[in-house]
Design a protein around this motif. Structure first.
Motif, mmCIF file in Angstrom:
data_model
loop_
_atom_site.group_PDB
_atom_site.id
_atom_site.type_symbol
_atom_site.label_atom_id
_atom_site.label_comp_id
_atom_site.label_asym_id
_atom_site.label_seq_id
_atom_site.Cartn_x
_atom_site.Cartn_y
_atom_site.Cartn_z
ATOM 1 N N PHE A 1 0.990 -1.086 -0.069
ATOM 2 C CA PHE A 1 0.310 0.347 0.337
ATOM 3 C C PHE A 1 0.616 0.967 0.091
ATOM 4 O O PHE A 1 0.624 3.135 -0.580
ATOM 5 C CB PHE A 1 -1.161 0.157 0.728
ATOM 6 C CG PHE A 1 -2.328 -0.745 0.822
ATOM 7 C CD1 PHE A 1 -3.591 -0.139 0.820
ATOM 8 C CD2 PHE A 1 -2.077 -2.492 0.971
ATOM 9 C CE1 PHE A 1 -4.537 -0.998 0.471
ATOM 10 C CE2 PHE A 1 -3.668 -2.458 0.264
ATOM 11 C CZ PHE A 1 -4.703 -1.600 0.802
ATOM 12 N N VAL A 2 2.251 1.121 0.560
ATOM 13 C CA VAL A 2 3.177 2.194 0.621
ATOM 14 C C VAL A 2 3.487 2.284 -0.619
ATOM 15 O O VAL A 2 3.754 3.517 -1.658
ATOM 16 C CB VAL A 2 4.103 2.341 1.610
ATOM 17 C CG1 VAL A 2 4.920 3.771 1.469
ATOM 18 C CG2 VAL A 2 3.490 2.803 3.195
ATOM 19 N N ASP A 3 4.184 1.256 -0.896
ATOM 20 C CA ASP A 3 4.170 0.966 -2.756
ATOM 21 C C ASP A 3 3.265 1.699 -3.889
ATOM 22 O O ASP A 3 3.802 2.168 -4.601
ATOM 23 C CB ASP A 3 5.062 -0.035 -2.765
ATOM 24 C CG ASP A 3 5.927 -0.109 -4.431
ATOM 25 O OD1 ASP A 3 7.007 0.993 -4.906
ATOM 26 O OD2 ASP A 3 5.787 -0.615 -4.838
ATOM 27 N N LYS A 4 2.281 1.801 -3.760
ATOM 28 C CA LYS A 4 1.351 1.354 -4.944
ATOM 29 C C LYS A 4 -0.157 2.706 -4.194
ATOM 30 O O LYS A 4 -1.698 2.265 -4.474
ATOM 31 C CB LYS A 4 0.608 0.588 -5.241
ATOM 32 C CG LYS A 4 2.006 -0.906 -6.019
ATOM 33 C CD LYS A 4 1.279 -2.027 -6.565
ATOM 34 C CE LYS A 4 2.837 -2.658 -7.892
ATOM 35 N NZ LYS A 4 2.079 -4.000 -7.941
ATOM 36 N N GLU B 1 -1.010 5.638 -4.500
ATOM 37 C CA GLU B 1 -1.848 5.878 -5.709
ATOM 38 C C GLU B 1 -2.557 5.411 -6.143
ATOM 39 O O GLU B 1 -3.823 5.594 -6.651
ATOM 40 C CB GLU B 1 -1.027 7.036 -6.726
ATOM 41 C CG GLU B 1 -0.269 7.761 -5.893
ATOM 42 C CD GLU B 1 -0.804 8.948 -5.770
ATOM 43 O OE1 GLU B 1 -2.020 9.393 -6.872
ATOM 44 O OE2 GLU B 1 -0.547 9.894 -4.771
ATOM 45 N N GLU B 2 -2.430 4.397 -7.003
ATOM 46 C CA GLU B 2 -2.638 2.926 -7.620
ATOM 47 C C GLU B 2 -4.157 2.585 -7.178
ATOM 48 O O GLU B 2 -5.447 2.261 -7.060
ATOM 49 C CB GLU B 2 -1.933 1.575 -8.435
ATOM 50 C CG GLU B 2 -2.960 1.085 -8.528
ATOM 51 C CD GLU B 2 -1.657 -0.483 -9.082
ATOM 52 O OE1 GLU B 2 -2.105 -1.613 -9.389
ATOM 53 O OE2 GLU B 2 -0.735 -0.689 -9.366
ATOM 54 N N LEU B 3 -3.689 2.721 -5.523
ATOM 55 C CA LEU B 3 -4.786 1.088 -4.820
ATOM 56 C C LEU B 3 -5.677 2.564 -4.302
ATOM 57 O O LEU B 3 -7.241 1.827 -3.922
ATOM 58 C CB LEU B 3 -4.215 0.670 -3.727
ATOM 59 C CG LEU B 3 -3.347 -0.132 -4.155
ATOM 60 C CD1 LEU B 3 -2.599 -1.484 -3.071
ATOM 61 C CD2 LEU B 3 -4.346 -1.265 -4.782
ATOM 62 N N MET B 4 -5.702 3.356 -3.756
ATOM 63 C CA MET B 4 -5.682 4.754 -3.226
ATOM 64 C C MET B 4 -6.791 5.703 -3.235
ATOM 65 O O MET B 4 -7.345 6.717 -2.248
ATOM 66 C CB MET B 4 -5.538 4.649 -1.403
ATOM 67 C CG MET B 4 -4.792 3.549 -0.652
ATOM 68 S SD MET B 4 -6.240 2.750 0.095
ATOM 69 C CE MET B 4 -7.101 4.075 1.591
#
Length: 394
Positions: free
Chosen positions: A373-376, A378-381
């Motif tokens: 979630f930290v890495d992605k 923008e994509e997830l949140m």
């Protein structure tokens, strides 16, 4: 059109496993990734508006052979046999013991913090913060599902006590959002898609590690805004929350020797102790998994298998939030009337059933999901999720 096998491998794009093979003639499940480019732009735009997404997003059509999906009743019979053979202690007693232990820790910390020592203040604050999370999250969750008692009256009392008196949120809105939306419409876009947890205006680190600390302050105001116009529930909620805060302040003033201002500040900090992992757990277990269109939703068993994820055992998370939220979330979504301890007891049966019928049984480490979630972020949140259109083939 690109065809992607749904086989036994890690899906690096979204961090979860699927376990169904693709075979000939479309008789077994396959996922077709359809780029949002078609011959008829107007029809595409109407479809996107109906699904509540913006142009330019990616859609997936999920073709499933309905004859190969197992019936939920088969799993239900196995689980009911286990429940019928279980004792009261297994069905309710174990979870009540955890809640009583949290209440005992809270009361024992009051005289501990009276000692004029920073170490005892910090230890007492952290321990009582952990206990408070167990009472409000685990206790409130079990009470909302009617698990703590066979009596509807007593379940309502416990719901108000754990969620409103101790947690300062609305039991009425908990039932509206959690029971009426989240559970029946898990990962259905526009209904139970967990979008209420998203705050696109915040970047990853403020959202993941700073903003949760403000929850103890904003929670009652959010509840009031959600209930605005429902005057009777809102009035009852305000009375219960004010009595809860007043009781907490009085205990800290007369037992722990805090000033009134110091007691209020301590309550806010104390309730924030477990808020960061609380937010994490709530987003880790649904966001980033399969999301479905409300017009083309899958069968219940497949919906829960692909849209829910368990976190591996973690004593702190299990104690604070309950096994039904942490380690047995899949089981909880399938059987929401079972207690946390019973969800743990049926877990081997559910896992074996899923694997036997080639359904995904998703389980991950907390640290692994946090890194994803930290890495992605923008994509997830921030970005709208990919939508799956479920098409059942006879």
């Amino acid at each position: 059109m690109n065809i992607m096998d749904v086989s036994v491998k890690d899906q690096k794009d979204d961090g979860f496993k699927t376990t169904t093979e693709q075979t000939k003639n479309g008789l077994r499940e396959r996922r077709s990734i359809v780029e949002d480019k078609g011959k008829n732009g107007k029809m595409q735009q109407k479809q996107q508006q109906r699904d509540g997404v913006s142009p330019g997003e990616k859609h997936e059509n999920l073709y499933v052979a309905l004859r190969e999906l197992p019936a939920f009743s088969h799993l239900n019979r196995q689980v009911q046999e286990i429940v019928n053979q279980s004792t009261w202690w297994e069905i309710r007693g174990t979870d009540w013991a955890v809640l009583f232990s949290a209440l005992a820790v809270t009361l024992l910390c009051l005289p501990l913090m009276r000692i004029n020592n920073w170490w005892t203040l910090v230890v007492g604050g952290v321990l009582s913060g952990i206990a408070h999370a167990s009472l409000t999250v685990k206790g409130g969750h079990l009470a909302t599902h009617g698990v703590l008692s066979t009596s509807r009256f007593w379940n309502k009392i416990w719901t108000r006590f754990f969620i409103e008196f101790l947690g300062s949120y609305s039991s009425h809105m908990t039932h509206e959002y959690h029971i009426k939306l989240h559970h029946p419409h898990t990962n259905i876009i526009g209904l139970g898609d967990s979008s209420s947890w998203k705050m696109p205006g915040l970047s990853r680190f403020p959202y993941m590690f700073v903003a949760p600390m403000a929850l103890p302050i904003i929670t009652p105001f959010v509840a009031i805004s959600q209930m605005w116009g429902l005057w009777k529930p809102m009035f009852l909620f305000a009375c219960v929350v004010l009595s809860g805060y007043t009781s907490n302040v009085l205990l800290l003033v007369y037992i722990s020797r805090f000033s009134v201002a110091g007691a209020i500040a301590f309550i806010i900090l104390n309730r924030a102790v477990m808020m960061i992992p609380y937010i994490h757990v709530n987003i880790f277990q649904h966001i980033g998994l399969s999301m479905y269109s409300k017009d083309d939703r899958p069968t219940r068993l497949y919906q829960m298998a692909t849209g829910v994820l368990n976190l591996n055992r973690n004593p702190l998370l299990d104690y604070c939030f309950g096994l039904g939220i942490s380690n047995c979330h899949v089981e909880h979504h399938l059987f929401p009337k079972l207690s946390d301890n019973m969800c743990l007891k049926i877990k081997p049966v559910v896992s074996a059933f899923f694997k036997q019928h080639n359904l995904p049984y998703q389980e991950r480490n907390y640290s692994e999901r946090l890194h994803l979630f930290v890495d992605k972020y923008e994509e997830l949140m921030v970005n709208a999720p990919t939508i799956l259109h479920f098409v059942g083939i006879q």
